[in-house]
Write a protein that holds these residues in place. Structure first.
Motif, mmCIF file in Angstrom:
data_model
loop_
_atom_site.group_PDB
_atom_site.id
_atom_site.type_symbol
_atom_site.label_atom_id
_atom_site.label_comp_id
_atom_site.label_asym_id
_atom_site.label_seq_id
_atom_site.Cartn_x
_atom_site.Cartn_y
_atom_site.Cartn_z
ATOM 1 N N PRO A 92 1.174 -1.210 0.126
ATOM 2 C CA PRO A 92 -0.119 -0.221 -0.235
ATOM 3 C C PRO A 92 0.885 1.113 0.028
ATOM 4 O O PRO A 92 1.943 1.358 0.691
ATOM 5 N N GLY A 93 0.277 2.309 -0.709
ATOM 6 C CA GLY A 93 1.310 3.323 -0.969
ATOM 7 C C GLY A 93 2.195 3.557 -2.176
ATOM 8 O O GLY A 93 2.709 4.503 -2.745
ATOM 9 N N SER A 95 2.167 2.043 -5.818
ATOM 10 C CA SER A 95 1.377 1.304 -6.879
ATOM 11 C C SER A 95 2.383 0.587 -7.829
ATOM 12 O O SER A 95 1.863 -0.786 -8.255
ATOM 13 N N GLU A 110 0.735 6.370 -4.794
ATOM 14 C CA GLU A 110 -0.383 6.286 -5.050
ATOM 15 C C GLU A 110 -1.025 7.299 -5.591
ATOM 16 O O GLU A 110 -0.698 8.510 -5.557
ATOM 17 N N GLY A 111 -2.100 6.985 -6.576
ATOM 18 C CA GLY A 111 -2.669 8.362 -6.912
ATOM 19 C C GLY A 111 -2.374 8.443 -8.451
ATOM 20 O O GLY A 111 -1.445 8.485 -8.911
ATOM 21 N N ARG A 112 -3.582 8.646 -9.426
ATOM 22 C CA ARG A 112 -3.349 8.630 -10.827
ATOM 23 C C ARG A 112 -2.437 9.947 -11.177
ATOM 24 O O ARG A 112 -2.026 10.050 -12.279
ATOM 25 N N SER A 114 0.148 11.402 -9.691
ATOM 26 C CA SER A 114 1.370 11.520 -9.029
ATOM 27 C C SER A 114 2.563 12.040 -9.842
ATOM 28 O O SER A 114 3.351 12.805 -9.132
ATOM 29 N N SER A 149 -1.435 7.725 -16.557
ATOM 30 C CA SER A 149 -2.120 8.004 -15.382
ATOM 31 C C SER A 149 -2.352 9.304 -15.401
ATOM 32 O O SER A 149 -3.423 9.838 -14.680
ATOM 33 N N THR A 287 6.568 9.823 -1.419
ATOM 34 C CA THR A 287 7.152 8.679 -1.581
ATOM 35 C C THR A 287 8.568 8.484 -1.790
ATOM 36 O O THR A 287 9.347 7.652 -1.502
#
Length: 417
Positions: A92-93, A95, A110-112, A114, A149, A287
């Protein structure tokens, strides 16, 4: 629909700078606390004090070409593939993880959005509901995923075309009717020329966003003749979006979520506006919190603001590579060595090493700007050159301002052989 992606692009310089400096101090604290690499690099740093560009300029620079060894060493010391520069582990965190040539490994958070390239896509005219033909590779390297993304976060639909199979790509584009293309300019030219040979019109394609290689003015004009408006995004696997072109086509506007410096190659010393130097970036990615990360690319700040109303700083775009390492008489000479020699002498304002000659007769001329030249200073500089590089060189003492502001710390005038 607004020309601007969000309100951040038009805020005042003072408002932006205040936000960036607060975010900078928080990111330094985060990196120091949550990554083993920066716990060591920043061990003597008070994060709260890193809230100005002057304070940031005192921190060490991590260069991209050093990252291969740093990651390898970090894996041996700390474990994990990122050399201690990543704040989290698999799961998690995180991807996805990518492998770039080197190899250099990059984590995706994470997140499209980023990678933040949606901002560049919007500036290029991409809009919600567009179909994007994504011709970047999806194999190991992150370019395809970066664009995908970001396009999805913008509300676009993506065809993950990848590279190669030109005729199949032509047919697919003809069938699906994409409005926009992302990829390299050279591959789009190949696709369009193949489509012309096949007699297949690709009239739906109106916009393109290029990255990965530069698009010349002549090639941009060729695309315009095909009915395609072409723009460029400056992005890397490590940092995501750095800067992007707008409809004005006057330089590249910086992304809103980073601090960019232009420094003298081989050093961490910022240069003046208009002077060419190495691009150094600090991002706010939690991250992968890279602090003063030197890309190895050359650019320069442009004065003034973008005519489109975007108020952020602008750079000229890609102007070459900063890593000017060369081999002289069988020995490698690095820009960092030129910087090391200069730092020994308070009298030196700027320095440049010029290598010339033919096979077997390499000649080094160390040019330095000084206010008070003397034979004694010249001799001391020659001794420092021998000590640092193990090579002999002539020294030329020049008046301040004599060296061109071209970003070159080492200039190799020899013919390639």
């Amino acid at each position: 629909m607004s020309e601007h992606f969000d309100h951040l692009e038009t805020r005042s310089q003072a408002e932006r700078e205040a936000y960036l400096m607060k975010a900078l101090a928080r990111q330094v604290e985060h990196a120091r606390r949550h990554t083993t690499a920066y716990a060591d690099i920043l061990k003597d740093v008070d994060p709260a004090a890193i809230n100005t560009r002057e304070a940031l300029a005192q921190l060490p620079v991590t260069r991209k070409h050093e990252l291969i060894a740093l990651q390898r060493q970090g894996r041996e010391l700390h474990g994990g593939p990122f050399g201690g520069f990543c704040s989290i582990g698999y799961g998690p965190g995180m991807s996805r993880v990518f492998a770039s040539p080197g190899p250099i490994y990059e984590p995706e958070g994470e997140g499209r959005g980023s990678w933040r390239v949606a901002r560049a896509m919007h500036a290029a005219g991409f809009r919600r509901g567009d179909l994007i033909h994504n011709a970047f590779s999806y194999h190991l390297t992150p370019a395809g995923a970066i664009m995908e993304s970001s396009a999805i976060s913008l509300g676009c639909t993506v065809l993950p075309a990848g590279t190669g199979q030109t005729e199949l790509q032509v047919q697919t584009m003809a069938d699906l009717g994409p409005q926009a293309y992302v990829g390299t300019p050279s591959f789009l030219k190949i696709v369009l020329e193949r489509a012309a040979d096949m007699g297949v019109p690709l009239s739906s394609l109106k916009r393109a966003l290029f990255s990965g290689e530069a698009c010349s003015q002549s090639l941009r004009g060729w695309f315009q003749e095909q009915g395609i408006s072409a723009f460029q995004a400056y992005a890397t696997a490590d940092l995501g979006l750095i800067a992007y072109e707008t409809q004005a086509l006057e330089g590249m506007v910086l992304d809103e979520n980073l601090v960019l410096e232009i420094v003298r190659p081989g050093t961490g010393e910022p240069v003046a506006v208009g002077e060419i130097g190495e691009v150094v970036v600090t991002t706010f990615n939690p991250t992968y919190p890279l602090i003063r990360f030197a890309t190895g690319d050359l650019s320069a700040f442009l004065p003034g603001q973008c005519p489109t109303g975007r108020t952020n700083l602008r750079i000229e775009g890609w102007l070459g590579r900063a890593d000017q390492t060369t081999k002289v008489r069988g020995m490698f000479v690095h820009p960092t060595q030129v910087a090391s020699i200069s730092e020994r002498f308070s009298e030196i304002r700027r320095a440049k090493l010029v290598v010339s000659g033919e096979m077997g007769t390499d000649h080094m001329l160390f040019q330095v700007e000084v206010s008070r030249p003397s034979e004694e200073l010249e001799q001391r500089i020659q001794e420092a050159i021998r000590e640092v590089t193990k090579l002999r060189a002539e020294v030329a003492l020049l008046v301040p301002g004599a060296l061109p502001e071209d970003g070159k710390t080492i200039e190799d005038l020899r013919r390639h052989r």
